[in-house]
Design a protein around this motif. Structure first.
Motif, PDB file in Angstrom:
ATOM      1  N   VAL A   5       2.435   7.509 -15.947  1.00 30.74           N
ATOM      2  CA  VAL A   5       2.160   6.509 -15.006  1.00 30.74           C
ATOM      3  C   VAL A   5       2.822   6.398 -13.749  1.00 30.74           C
ATOM      4  O   VAL A   5       2.508   6.510 -12.613  1.00 30.74           O
ATOM      5  N   LYS A   6       4.209   6.627 -13.901  1.00 27.97           N
ATOM      6  CA  LYS A   6       5.042   7.053 -12.932  1.00 27.97           C
ATOM      7  C   LYS A   6       5.076   8.293 -11.925  1.00 27.97           C
ATOM      8  O   LYS A   6       5.088   8.164 -10.892  1.00 27.97           O
ATOM      9  N   SER A   7       4.603   9.367 -12.820  1.00 27.11           N
ATOM     10  CA  SER A   7       4.205  10.488 -12.059  1.00 27.11           C
ATOM     11  C   SER A   7       2.882  10.298 -11.306  1.00 27.11           C
ATOM     12  O   SER A   7       2.733  10.739 -10.195  1.00 27.11           O
ATOM     13  N   MET A   8       1.877   9.653 -11.895  1.00 27.33           N
ATOM     14  CA  MET A   8       0.688   9.365 -10.766  1.00 27.33           C
ATOM     15  C   MET A   8       0.990   8.409  -9.981  1.00 27.33           C
ATOM     16  O   MET A   8       0.405   8.595  -8.755  1.00 27.33           O
ATOM     17  N   LYS A  52      12.327  -1.272  -1.280  1.00 31.37           N
ATOM     18  CA  LYS A  52      13.133  -0.974  -2.553  1.00 31.37           C
ATOM     19  C   LYS A  52      12.514  -2.068  -3.678  1.00 31.37           C
ATOM     20  O   LYS A  52      12.492  -1.713  -4.990  1.00 31.37           O
ATOM     21  N   ALA A  53      12.295  -3.392  -3.242  1.00 28.93           N
ATOM     22  CA  ALA A  53      12.129  -4.311  -4.206  1.00 28.93           C
ATOM     23  C   ALA A  53      10.640  -4.210  -4.940  1.00 28.93           C
ATOM     24  O   ALA A  53      10.417  -4.345  -5.827  1.00 28.93           O
ATOM     25  N   LEU A  54       9.772  -3.812  -3.917  1.00 31.41           N
ATOM     26  CA  LEU A  54       8.548  -3.308  -4.523  1.00 31.41           C
ATOM     27  C   LEU A  54       8.755  -2.235  -5.507  1.00 31.41           C
ATOM     28  O   LEU A  54       7.602  -2.159  -6.466  1.00 31.41           O
ATOM     29  N   ASP A  55       9.379  -1.355  -5.197  1.00 33.84           N
ATOM     30  CA  ASP A  55       9.286  -0.058  -6.072  1.00 33.84           C
ATOM     31  C   ASP A  55      10.133  -0.673  -7.531  1.00 33.84           C
ATOM     32  O   ASP A  55       9.523  -0.100  -8.529  1.00 33.84           O
ATOM     33  N   THR A  56      10.933  -1.510  -7.475  1.00 29.51           N
ATOM     34  CA  THR A  56      11.473  -2.061  -8.699  1.00 29.51           C
ATOM     35  C   THR A  56      10.706  -2.739  -9.463  1.00 29.51           C
ATOM     36  O   THR A  56      10.284  -2.578 -10.617  1.00 29.51           O
ATOM     37  N   PHE A  57       9.526  -3.357  -8.682  1.00 25.31           N
ATOM     38  CA  PHE A  57       8.639  -4.121  -9.381  1.00 25.31           C
ATOM     39  C   PHE A  57       7.698  -3.338 -10.111  1.00 25.31           C
ATOM     40  O   PHE A  57       7.233  -3.619 -11.182  1.00 25.31           O
ATOM     41  N   ARG A  58       7.119  -2.310  -9.393  1.00 26.08           N
ATOM     42  CA  ARG A  58       6.127  -1.316  -9.830  1.00 26.08           C
ATOM     43  C   ARG A  58       6.813  -0.737 -10.703  1.00 26.08           C
ATOM     44  O   ARG A  58       6.022  -0.412 -11.931  1.00 26.08           O
ATOM     45  N   ASP A  59       7.960  -0.364 -11.037  1.00 27.81           N
ATOM     46  CA  ASP A  59       8.688   0.241 -12.233  1.00 27.81           C
ATOM     47  C   ASP A  59       8.406  -0.719 -13.379  1.00 27.81           C
ATOM     48  O   ASP A  59       8.182  -0.222 -14.574  1.00 27.81           O
ATOM     49  N   MET A  60       8.909  -2.117 -13.170  1.00 29.00           N
ATOM     50  CA  MET A  60       8.641  -2.990 -14.379  1.00 29.00           C
ATOM     51  C   MET A  60       7.393  -3.065 -14.738  1.00 29.00           C
ATOM     52  O   MET A  60       6.914  -3.167 -16.015  1.00 29.00           O
ATOM     53  N   GLN A  61       6.478  -3.058 -13.742  1.00 28.32           N
ATOM     54  CA  GLN A  61       5.158  -3.156 -14.146  1.00 28.32           C
ATOM     55  C   GLN A  61       4.518  -2.007 -14.806  1.00 28.32           C
ATOM     56  O   GLN A  61       3.719  -2.172 -15.748  1.00 28.32           O
ATOM     57  N   ASP A  62       4.995  -0.848 -14.611  1.00 25.88           N
ATOM     58  CA  ASP A  62       4.538   0.203 -15.191  1.00 25.88           C
ATOM     59  C   ASP A  62       5.112   0.537 -16.747  1.00 25.88           C
ATOM     60  O   ASP A  62       4.487   0.908 -17.618  1.00 25.88           O
ATOM     61  N   GLU A  63       6.334  -0.282 -16.978  1.00 25.53           N
ATOM     62  CA  GLU A  63       6.761  -0.254 -18.103  1.00 25.53           C
ATOM     63  C   GLU A  63       5.894  -1.196 -19.007  1.00 25.53           C
ATOM     64  O   GLU A  63       5.577  -0.710 -20.417  1.00 25.53           O
ATOM     65  N   LYS A  64       5.540  -2.308 -18.484  1.00 26.20           N
ATOM     66  CA  LYS A  64       4.814  -3.195 -19.303  1.00 26.20           C
ATOM     67  C   LYS A  64       3.327  -2.834 -19.497  1.00 26.20           C
ATOM     68  O   LYS A  64       2.511  -2.785 -20.719  1.00 26.20           O
TER      69      LYS A  64
END
Length: 111
Positions: free
Chosen positions: A46-49, A62-74
């Motif tokens: 998902v991160k690669s996509m 940077k905050a949006l990137d962090t939120f998307r990383d957490m969202q991708d994990e869930k």
């Protein structure tokens, strides 16, 4: 100066499993590791996509990137728990071949 620590008697260090291989002695632990491996694999996918950008991100931060990383994990946890891809099962089956006591699943074929 300190002296080097000598290994304990009977503590054989295996190159593959390390000094402590008790965690591999249980089929449930092995299957849990397989599920976690599959989740990490899907998360990387998902991160690669997400890294393929078709346009310039004007609201990126940077905050949006962090939120998307957490969202991708869930999201990857939800995907692998709802409908596993089978990667984790393949890893578990491969690793269980090396340990005959973990291969007994209870269902024997009747000749």
């Amino acid at each position: 100066m300190t002296s080097p620590v000598a290994p304990r008697a009977g503590a054989a260090i295996d190159a593959v499993t390390g000094p402590d291989s008790r965690r591999l002695a249980n089929r449930a632990n092995l299957e849990g590791a397989g599920r976690q491996f599959e989740q990490v694999f899907v998360q990387m996918m998902v991160k690669s996509m997400r890294q393929t950008h078709l346009a310039e991100d004007i609201f990126g931060s940077k905050a949006l990137d962090t939120f998307r990383d957490m969202q991708d994990e869930k999201l990857s946890a939800a995907i692998t728990s709802a409908k596993p891809l089978g990667i984790g099962k393949a890893v578990v089956d491969f690793l269980a071949k090396a340990q005959p006591d973990l291969n007994d699943t209870g269902d024997k074929a009747v000749p």
